[in-house]
Design a protein around this motif. Structure first.
Motif, PDB file in Angstrom:
ATOM      1  N   ASN A 157       5.170  -2.799   2.162  1.00  0.00           N
ATOM      2  CA  ASN A 157       4.949  -4.066   1.472  1.00  0.00           C
ATOM      3  C   ASN A 157       5.303  -5.204   2.411  1.00  0.00           C
ATOM      4  O   ASN A 157       6.122  -5.048   3.307  1.00  0.00           O
ATOM      5  CB  ASN A 157       5.842  -4.194   0.230  1.00  0.00           C
ATOM      6  CG  ASN A 157       5.371  -3.327  -0.894  1.00  0.00           C
ATOM      7  OD1 ASN A 157       5.478  -2.114  -0.830  1.00  0.00           O
ATOM      8  ND2 ASN A 157       4.842  -3.929  -1.924  1.00  0.00           N
ATOM      9  N   THR A 158       4.708  -6.355   2.147  1.00  0.00           N
ATOM     10  CA  THR A 158       5.066  -7.565   2.873  1.00  0.00           C
ATOM     11  C   THR A 158       5.788  -8.489   1.911  1.00  0.00           C
ATOM     12  O   THR A 158       5.303  -8.743   0.812  1.00  0.00           O
ATOM     13  CB  THR A 158       3.803  -8.257   3.429  1.00  0.00           C
ATOM     14  OG1 THR A 158       3.128  -7.335   4.279  1.00  0.00           O
ATOM     15  CG2 THR A 158       4.175  -9.489   4.233  1.00  0.00           C
ATOM     16  N   LEU A 159       6.958  -8.965   2.320  1.00  0.00           N
ATOM     17  CA  LEU A 159       7.738  -9.890   1.509  1.00  0.00           C
ATOM     18  C   LEU A 159       7.640 -11.284   2.101  1.00  0.00           C
ATOM     19  O   LEU A 159       7.745 -11.458   3.317  1.00  0.00           O
ATOM     20  CB  LEU A 159       9.213  -9.470   1.473  1.00  0.00           C
ATOM     21  CG  LEU A 159       9.531  -8.126   0.854  1.00  0.00           C
ATOM     22  CD1 LEU A 159      10.991  -7.782   1.072  1.00  0.00           C
ATOM     23  CD2 LEU A 159       9.217  -8.140  -0.624  1.00  0.00           C
ATOM     24  N   ASN A 160       7.426 -12.283   1.263  1.00  0.00           N
ATOM     25  CA  ASN A 160       7.470 -13.680   1.681  1.00  0.00           C
ATOM     26  C   ASN A 160       8.878 -14.192   1.424  1.00  0.00           C
ATOM     27  O   ASN A 160       9.312 -14.283   0.280  1.00  0.00           O
ATOM     28  CB  ASN A 160       6.469 -14.532   0.892  1.00  0.00           C
ATOM     29  CG  ASN A 160       5.047 -14.246   1.307  1.00  0.00           C
ATOM     30  OD1 ASN A 160       4.778 -13.923   2.452  1.00  0.00           O
ATOM     31  ND2 ASN A 160       4.125 -14.356   0.375  1.00  0.00           N
ATOM     32  N   VAL A 161       9.589 -14.519   2.501  1.00  0.00           N
ATOM     33  CA  VAL A 161      10.966 -14.985   2.405  1.00  0.00           C
ATOM     34  C   VAL A 161      10.991 -16.473   2.748  1.00  0.00           C
ATOM     35  O   VAL A 161      10.439 -16.882   3.767  1.00  0.00           O
ATOM     36  CB  VAL A 161      11.880 -14.195   3.373  1.00  0.00           C
ATOM     37  CG1 VAL A 161      13.314 -14.645   3.242  1.00  0.00           C
ATOM     38  CG2 VAL A 161      11.762 -12.705   3.118  1.00  0.00           C
ATOM     39  N   LYS A 162      11.614 -17.281   1.902  1.00  0.00           N
ATOM     40  CA  LYS A 162      11.685 -18.725   2.138  1.00  0.00           C
ATOM     41  C   LYS A 162      12.781 -19.043   3.152  1.00  0.00           C
ATOM     42  O   LYS A 162      13.864 -18.485   3.102  1.00  0.00           O
ATOM     43  CB  LYS A 162      11.946 -19.457   0.831  1.00  0.00           C
ATOM     44  CG  LYS A 162      10.797 -19.301  -0.158  1.00  0.00           C
ATOM     45  CD  LYS A 162      10.894 -20.329  -1.257  1.00  0.00           C
ATOM     46  CE  LYS A 162       9.792 -20.170  -2.254  1.00  0.00           C
ATOM     47  NZ  LYS A 162       8.467 -20.369  -1.740  1.00  0.00           N
ATOM     48  N   TYR A 163      12.469 -19.970   4.095  1.00  0.00           N
ATOM     49  CA  TYR A 163      13.437 -20.322   5.126  1.00  0.00           C
ATOM     50  C   TYR A 163      13.306 -21.796   5.500  1.00  0.00           C
ATOM     51  O   TYR A 163      12.307 -22.451   5.200  1.00  0.00           O
ATOM     52  CB  TYR A 163      13.247 -19.457   6.372  1.00  0.00           C
ATOM     53  CG  TYR A 163      12.025 -19.795   7.199  1.00  0.00           C
ATOM     54  CD1 TYR A 163      12.129 -20.664   8.281  1.00  0.00           C
ATOM     55  CD2 TYR A 163      10.785 -19.257   6.906  1.00  0.00           C
ATOM     56  CE1 TYR A 163      11.012 -20.981   9.035  1.00  0.00           C
ATOM     57  CE2 TYR A 163       9.676 -19.560   7.640  1.00  0.00           C
ATOM     58  CZ  TYR A 163       9.785 -20.419   8.724  1.00  0.00           C
ATOM     59  OH  TYR A 163       8.684 -20.739   9.467  1.00  0.00           O
ATOM     60  N   VAL A 164      14.327 -22.311   6.155  1.00  0.00           N
ATOM     61  CA  VAL A 164      14.288 -23.611   6.826  1.00  0.00           C
ATOM     62  C   VAL A 164      14.575 -23.342   8.294  1.00  0.00           C
ATOM     63  O   VAL A 164      15.209 -22.350   8.648  1.00  0.00           O
ATOM     64  CB  VAL A 164      15.311 -24.619   6.234  1.00  0.00           C
ATOM     65  CG1 VAL A 164      14.929 -25.001   4.825  1.00  0.00           C
ATOM     66  CG2 VAL A 164      16.715 -24.066   6.291  1.00  0.00           C
TER      67      VAL A 164
ATOM     68  N   PHE B 284       0.825  -1.197   0.000  1.00  0.00           N
ATOM     69  CA  PHE B 284       0.000   0.000   0.000  1.00  0.00           C
ATOM     70  C   PHE B 284       0.859   1.246   0.000  1.00  0.00           C
ATOM     71  O   PHE B 284       1.954   1.260   0.545  1.00  0.00           O
ATOM     72  CB  PHE B 284      -0.914   0.005   1.218  1.00  0.00           C
ATOM     73  CG  PHE B 284      -1.828  -1.175   1.262  1.00  0.00           C
ATOM     74  CD1 PHE B 284      -2.966  -1.207   0.498  1.00  0.00           C
ATOM     75  CD2 PHE B 284      -1.523  -2.266   2.060  1.00  0.00           C
ATOM     76  CE1 PHE B 284      -3.802  -2.299   0.508  1.00  0.00           C
ATOM     77  CE2 PHE B 284      -2.350  -3.365   2.086  1.00  0.00           C
ATOM     78  CZ  PHE B 284      -3.494  -3.388   1.318  1.00  0.00           C
ATOM     79  N   LEU B 285       0.335   2.313  -0.589  1.00  0.00           N
ATOM     80  CA  LEU B 285       1.034   3.585  -0.710  1.00  0.00           C
ATOM     81  C   LEU B 285       0.070   4.706  -0.324  1.00  0.00           C
ATOM     82  O   LEU B 285      -1.062   4.735  -0.805  1.00  0.00           O
ATOM     83  CB  LEU B 285       1.496   3.772  -2.158  1.00  0.00           C
ATOM     84  CG  LEU B 285       2.073   5.111  -2.523  1.00  0.00           C
ATOM     85  CD1 LEU B 285       3.592   5.020  -2.458  1.00  0.00           C
ATOM     86  CD2 LEU B 285       1.651   5.512  -3.913  1.00  0.00           C
ATOM     87  N   LEU B 286       0.514   5.604   0.539  1.00  0.00           N
ATOM     88  CA  LEU B 286      -0.261   6.785   0.923  1.00  0.00           C
ATOM     89  C   LEU B 286       0.658   7.995   0.869  1.00  0.00           C
ATOM     90  O   LEU B 286       1.834   7.891   1.215  1.00  0.00           O
ATOM     91  CB  LEU B 286      -0.805   6.649   2.344  1.00  0.00           C
ATOM     92  CG  LEU B 286      -1.837   5.563   2.573  1.00  0.00           C
ATOM     93  CD1 LEU B 286      -2.112   5.415   4.065  1.00  0.00           C
ATOM     94  CD2 LEU B 286      -3.117   5.890   1.842  1.00  0.00           C
ATOM     95  N   GLY B 287       0.128   9.132   0.429  1.00  0.00           N
ATOM     96  CA  GLY B 287       0.997  10.298   0.366  1.00  0.00           C
ATOM     97  C   GLY B 287       0.283  11.561  -0.035  1.00  0.00           C
ATOM     98  O   GLY B 287      -0.939  11.629  -0.108  1.00  0.00           O
ATOM     99  N   LEU B 288       1.109  12.567  -0.328  1.00  0.00           N
ATOM    100  CA  LEU B 288       0.643  13.887  -0.717  1.00  0.00           C
ATOM    101  C   LEU B 288       1.458  14.341  -1.918  1.00  0.00           C
ATOM    102  O   LEU B 288       2.674  14.153  -1.942  1.00  0.00           O
ATOM    103  CB  LEU B 288       0.834  14.858   0.458  1.00  0.00           C
ATOM    104  CG  LEU B 288       0.311  16.268   0.302  1.00  0.00           C
ATOM    105  CD1 LEU B 288      -1.221  16.260   0.264  1.00  0.00           C
ATOM    106  CD2 LEU B 288       0.791  17.123   1.469  1.00  0.00           C
ATOM    107  N   THR B 289       0.802  14.914  -2.917  1.00  0.00           N
ATOM    108  CA  THR B 289       1.511  15.426  -4.089  1.00  0.00           C
ATOM    109  C   THR B 289       1.201  16.907  -4.274  1.00  0.00           C
ATOM    110  O   THR B 289       0.157  17.399  -3.849  1.00  0.00           O
ATOM    111  CB  THR B 289       1.126  14.695  -5.387  1.00  0.00           C
ATOM    112  OG1 THR B 289      -0.229  14.991  -5.709  1.00  0.00           O
ATOM    113  CG2 THR B 289       1.312  13.213  -5.271  1.00  0.00           C
TER     114      THR B 289
END
Length: 177
Positions: free
Chosen positions: A75-82, A50-55
């Motif tokens: 943003n949410t990142l899905n990171v692969k792990y063990v 998502f992005l919020l701002g003023l221009t």
């Protein structure tokens, strides 16, 4: 000295408004963005954020204008792990957020006339101050080793704090709404 400063500032604003024919002023911005962490050190999947701002738009012609933007993006990142020697890869969520400052050029295909819709392409440059990657929702990430190089959470918190790039998209609105 105060009178000279006030006169100088007034002249600048008057000069900018004389040549402005496109919609100018301040606007709220909301949108979606897709982030993909391109790194040989991590396996990630892109997600929408998502992005919020003023221009602030400054126009000089009826077909185009310039836009300065200050926005916050998360943003949410899905990171692969063990985890601790388990061989099956799982996903862990991390928040990536930044504060953007951009300068864009807007060209209107549908001209912004009074009580009319206007729309057109947009292109420009931006700089961003980034927060370090943090676990989403306060989840416990101890014991997670991120693929493919088995990095731990300490390695993820050392990400770059400065970013830059090009942006493009579509801009539009309704004049005198």
């Amino acid at each position: 000295m105060k009178k000279q400063s006030l006169l100088f500032i007034s002249i600048i604003f008057f000069t900018l408004s004389i040549y402005s024919q496109a919609p100018r002023g301040f606007y709220a911005v909301a949108g979606l963005g897709q982030t993909e962490l391109k790194s040989s050190d991590l396996l990630t999947e892109p997600n929408l954020g998502f992005l919020l701002g003023l221009t602030m738009q400054m126009g000089y012609h009826e077909n185009y204008n310039y836009q300065m933007e200050l926005s916050y993006r998360i943003n949410t990142l899905n990171v692969k792990y063990v985890e601790n020697g388990f061989e099956e890869a799982q996903n862990s969520k991390f928040n990536a957020s930044d504060l953007n400052l951009g300068l864009y050029f807007n060209y209107y295909i549908l001209k912004p006339e009074e009580d009319e819709f206007f729309i057109g392409p947009q292109a420009g440059v931006f700089v961003a101050l980034q927060d370090p990657l943090t676990p989403s929702g306060g989840s416990d990430v101890s014991g997670q080793f991120y693929l493919p190089h088995l990095l731990n959470e300490n390695a993820l918190s050392n990400s770059s704090e400065f970013n830059y790039g090009f942006g493009f998209g579509v801009t539009g609105g309704y004049n005198n709404f």
